[in-house]
Design a protein around this motif. Structure first.
Motif, PDB file in Angstrom:
ATOM      1  N   LYS A 230       0.850  -1.187   0.000  1.00 53.49           N
ATOM      2  CA  LYS A 230       0.000   0.000   0.000  1.00 53.49           C
ATOM      3  C   LYS A 230       0.885   1.236   0.000  1.00 53.49           C
ATOM      4  O   LYS A 230       1.910   1.280   0.697  1.00 53.49           O
ATOM      5  CB  LYS A 230      -0.908  -0.002   1.239  1.00 53.49           C
ATOM      6  N   ASP A 231       0.485   2.243  -0.790  1.00 58.33           N
ATOM      7  CA  ASP A 231       1.219   3.511  -0.855  1.00 58.33           C
ATOM      8  C   ASP A 231       2.696   3.296  -1.151  1.00 58.33           C
ATOM      9  O   ASP A 231       3.574   3.904  -0.525  1.00 58.33           O
ATOM     10  CB  ASP A 231       1.051   4.299   0.451  1.00 58.33           C
ATOM     11  N   GLN A 232       2.972   2.384  -2.101  1.00 56.25           N
ATOM     12  CA  GLN A 232       4.342   2.068  -2.534  1.00 56.25           C
ATOM     13  C   GLN A 232       5.218   1.525  -1.404  1.00 56.25           C
ATOM     14  O   GLN A 232       6.423   1.690  -1.408  1.00 56.25           O
ATOM     15  CB  GLN A 232       5.008   3.298  -3.176  1.00 56.25           C
ATOM     16  N   LYS A 233       4.593   0.860  -0.452  1.00 59.17           N
ATOM     17  CA  LYS A 233       5.333   0.237   0.641  1.00 59.17           C
ATOM     18  C   LYS A 233       4.968  -1.233   0.735  1.00 59.17           C
ATOM     19  O   LYS A 233       3.788  -1.594   0.742  1.00 59.17           O
ATOM     20  CB  LYS A 233       5.046   0.926   1.976  1.00 59.17           C
ATOM     21  N   VAL A 234       5.994  -2.074   0.807  1.00 59.86           N
ATOM     22  CA  VAL A 234       5.829  -3.503   1.073  1.00 59.86           C
ATOM     23  C   VAL A 234       6.024  -3.735   2.568  1.00 59.86           C
ATOM     24  O   VAL A 234       6.976  -3.226   3.161  1.00 59.86           O
ATOM     25  CB  VAL A 234       6.853  -4.336   0.273  1.00 59.86           C
ATOM     26  N   LYS A 235       5.115  -4.502   3.180  1.00 53.40           N
ATOM     27  CA  LYS A 235       5.238  -4.788   4.607  1.00 53.40           C
ATOM     28  C   LYS A 235       5.039  -6.281   4.867  1.00 53.40           C
ATOM     29  O   LYS A 235       4.130  -6.899   4.315  1.00 53.40           O
ATOM     30  CB  LYS A 235       4.213  -3.997   5.424  1.00 53.40           C
ATOM     31  N   PHE A 236       5.926  -6.852   5.691  1.00 50.91           N
ATOM     32  CA  PHE A 236       5.752  -8.172   6.292  1.00 50.91           C
ATOM     33  C   PHE A 236       5.604  -7.933   7.796  1.00 50.91           C
ATOM     34  O   PHE A 236       6.508  -7.350   8.412  1.00 50.91           O
ATOM     35  CB  PHE A 236       6.964  -9.071   6.051  1.00 50.91           C
ATOM     36  N   LEU A 237       4.500  -8.369   8.382  1.00 47.75           N
ATOM     37  CA  LEU A 237       4.253  -8.113   9.795  1.00 47.75           C
ATOM     38  C   LEU A 237       4.019  -9.424  10.532  1.00 47.75           C
ATOM     39  O   LEU A 237       3.178 -10.225  10.145  1.00 47.75           O
ATOM     40  CB  LEU A 237       3.034  -7.200   9.958  1.00 47.75           C
ATOM     41  N   TRP A 238       4.805  -9.637  11.610  1.00 46.75           N
ATOM     42  CA  TRP A 238       4.669 -10.837  12.447  1.00 46.75           C
ATOM     43  C   TRP A 238       4.226 -10.454  13.852  1.00 46.75           C
ATOM     44  O   TRP A 238       4.794  -9.534  14.463  1.00 46.75           O
ATOM     45  CB  TRP A 238       6.008 -11.566  12.584  1.00 46.75           C
ATOM     46  N   MET A 239       3.237 -11.172  14.382  1.00 45.28           N
ATOM     47  CA  MET A 239       2.958 -11.099  15.811  1.00 45.28           C
ATOM     48  C   MET A 239       3.968 -11.962  16.554  1.00 45.28           C
ATOM     49  O   MET A 239       4.431 -11.611  17.620  1.00 45.28           O
ATOM     50  CB  MET A 239       1.535 -11.580  16.109  1.00 45.28           C
ATOM     51  N   ASN A 240       4.306 -13.127  15.973  1.00 38.60           N
ATOM     52  CA  ASN A 240       5.342 -14.011  16.517  1.00 38.60           C
ATOM     53  C   ASN A 240       6.256 -14.417  15.372  1.00 38.60           C
ATOM     54  O   ASN A 240       5.779 -14.911  14.341  1.00 38.60           O
ATOM     55  CB  ASN A 240       4.732 -15.257  17.159  1.00 38.60           C
ATOM     56  N   LEU A 241       7.554 -14.240  15.542  1.00 37.21           N
ATOM     57  CA  LEU A 241       8.506 -14.597  14.497  1.00 37.21           C
ATOM     58  C   LEU A 241       8.599 -16.115  14.346  1.00 37.21           C
ATOM     59  O   LEU A 241       8.305 -16.861  15.293  1.00 37.21           O
ATOM     60  CB  LEU A 241       9.879 -14.017  14.828  1.00 37.21           C
ATOM     61  N   PRO A 242       9.007 -16.608  13.163  1.00 41.85           N
ATOM     62  CA  PRO A 242       9.184 -18.052  12.988  1.00 41.85           C
ATOM     63  C   PRO A 242      10.160 -18.632  14.010  1.00 41.85           C
ATOM     64  O   PRO A 242      11.015 -17.913  14.545  1.00 41.85           O
ATOM     65  CB  PRO A 242       9.745 -18.160  11.560  1.00 41.85           C
ATOM     66  N   ALA A 243      10.041 -19.928  14.261  1.00 41.75           N
ATOM     67  CA  ALA A 243      10.863 -20.572  15.288  1.00 41.75           C
ATOM     68  C   ALA A 243      12.332 -20.642  14.894  1.00 41.75           C
ATOM     69  O   ALA A 243      13.214 -20.541  15.749  1.00 41.75           O
ATOM     70  CB  ALA A 243      10.326 -21.980  15.564  1.00 41.75           C
ATOM     71  N   GLU A 244      12.623 -20.821  13.593  1.00 36.64           N
ATOM     72  CA  GLU A 244      14.011 -20.985  13.175  1.00 36.64           C
ATOM     73  C   GLU A 244      14.803 -19.691  13.372  1.00 36.64           C
ATOM     74  O   GLU A 244      14.262 -18.595  13.241  1.00 36.64           O
ATOM     75  CB  GLU A 244      14.113 -21.451  11.724  1.00 36.64           C
TER      76      GLU A 244
END
Length: 451
Positions: A230-244
């Protein structure tokens, strides 16, 4: 060290305690009568669960100086954090009986005796129930291998706390590295891969990248993050990060129609939570191939990208000082001082959260140890909804909305992410005004979970 555990058990014997939880539910806890400082011992829990089949959680509190690791979980999710160990089941496995085992390491400086306290929470006939239990006293034989002046009674050890390392030092091994974008096969489209070395980061993390004007983006690999463009922004959002400890996410950059040979220049940040502070680091771009990189080369790459430049700490409540030096640990005894009741800076009474009947969901948008001016504070975040607060586990927690269906709360949470400056809002659950986990609420109401 199973051999040490076995020998220790043979020498001092085992204490078996039985606790009746319900009509068909009982716990048997096996612990040794005595242990040696610096050694390990196993705690065995036999759960006779009868016909229980839904959500359940077993939690035990360990005194400071003891650490735990998993041996056998019976398909439960095991964790050990802040001296609390937990086994969690969204749905208990079949069978009338389950066996849990965890191994406890005893600090070599300890002596004295202690007990292990715990709770077993479960859902029975759509009702949440909790039972408390406690082991018998376990004695610690002091070590003969260290200076007697360094030996401390375990009860006194609970009031001796080493100072915390600065946030910069704790977070110094967190990295985010972008592989130089490569053509994806389609005309002028690019594949973007990002490597995250998460270090001690566990929750509330976000990748944010500025995309060149005219380009659009599509997720390829998210690692369970919520992906938005959205608005030329890519976002990845985690409530909990992966275990690895390390993982790679990716997305595709789609070029504008009819335009070729466009130079792609990306700039982004990785933000994550340390304590109450949000730390933000720049994403560093490297000419590497993250598809089949040698682990040794990866270690060297991560070490070489460390830089404190561009790193910031953002906190709405408690600022942390920057720092990354290794400081010697000092032990200080906490003096008993008369407690003074702090006078709140703001009158929170009109904004306190009132209990509702049954199971319902809200969306938490902030938390802090000190009260704030709710009206003024959340105006700057473009929050136009009725904000309520509650005191929970020593925190003021601020939330909005009230929903009987989890999906409605999930959709409202995404609306908050996309329409306000708050990017880490999350769903909370209640039963007759008491906080419960979302998993428990879903089990009680037989509702479906949505990502």
């Amino acid at each position: 060290m199973p051999s040490i555990v076995t020998v220790l058990y043979n020498l001092v014997g085992i204490t078996l305690l039985s606790f009746l939880i319900g009509n068909d539910v009982a716990l048997n806890v096996n612990v040794p009568k005595a242990v040696n400082a610096g050694s390990e011992f196993d705690v065995e829990v036999i759960l006779k669960k009868g016909n229980l089949s839904g959500f359940a959680r077993l939690q035990q509190d360990l005194p400071m100086g003891l650490t735990a690791q998993l041996v056998e979980s019976s398909l439960g999710d095991f964790s050990f954090d802040e001296q609390k160990l937990r086994f969690v089941w969204l749905r208990l496995p079949e069978g009338k009986e389950m066996r849990l085992v965890y191994r406890v390491k005893v600090d070599e400086r300890l002596k004295g005796s202690f007990t292990l306290k715990g709770t077993f929470a479960y859902v029975d006939n759509n009702e949440r129930k909790t039972a408390e239990f406690q082991t018998s006293t376990i004695s610690i034989n002091p070590s003969t291998r260290i200076d007697p002046n360094l030996i401390v009674d375990i009860n006194e050890f609970q009031t001796i706390i080493p100072p915390q390392a600065p946030v910069g030092f704790v977070a110094s091994n967190v990295r985010c590295i972008r592989q130089t974008p490569i053509p994806s096969g389609a005309e002028n489209d690019y594949l973007v891969k990002l490597l995250v070395n998460k270090g001690n980061a566990q929750k509330f993390a976000k990748i944010e990248e500025d995309v060149p004007e005219g380009f659009t983006a599509e997720a390829i690999e998210t690692k369970d993050a919520v992906f938005t463009f959205k608005d030329q922004k890519v976002k990845f959002l985690w409530m909990n990060l992966p275990a690895e400890p390390r993982f790679v996410v990716s997305y595709k950059l789609i070029a504008p129609d009819g335009k070729g040979n466009i130079t792609v220049s990306l700039k982004g940040t990785f933000s994550y939570l340390v304590g109450e502070a949000t730390r933000v680091i720049d994403i560093i771009q490297k000419d590497i191939d993250l598809t089949n990189i040698d682990p040794a080369a990866l270690d060297g790459l991560i070490s070489s990208t460390f830089s404190t430049e561009g790193a910031n700490i953002i906190s709405g409540f408690t600022p942390y000082s920057e720092g990354g030096i290794d400081i010697p640990i000092e032990y200080k005894k906490i003096e008993d001082k008369p407690k003074r009741k702090a006078k709140p800076e703001f009158d929170m009474e009109p904004f306190m959260l009132m209990p509702e009947k049954g199971v319902y969901y809200r969306v938490q948008i902030a938390a802090g140890h000190k009260p704030i001016d709710i009206k003024r504070y959340f105006t700057r975040y473009n929050i136009k909804y009725d904000v309520r607060t509650e005191k929970h586990e020593g925190w003021y927690k601020y939330s909005i909305g009230s929903f009987k269906e989890y999906k409605e709360a999930r959709d409202f949470r995404i609306l908050i992410w996309n329409s306000t400056r708050i990017n880490d809002a999350f769903v909370t659950a209640y039963n007759n005004g008491t906080r419960i986990t979302v998993q428990e609420a879903l089990m009680i109401t037989s509702q479906k979970w949505y990502r």
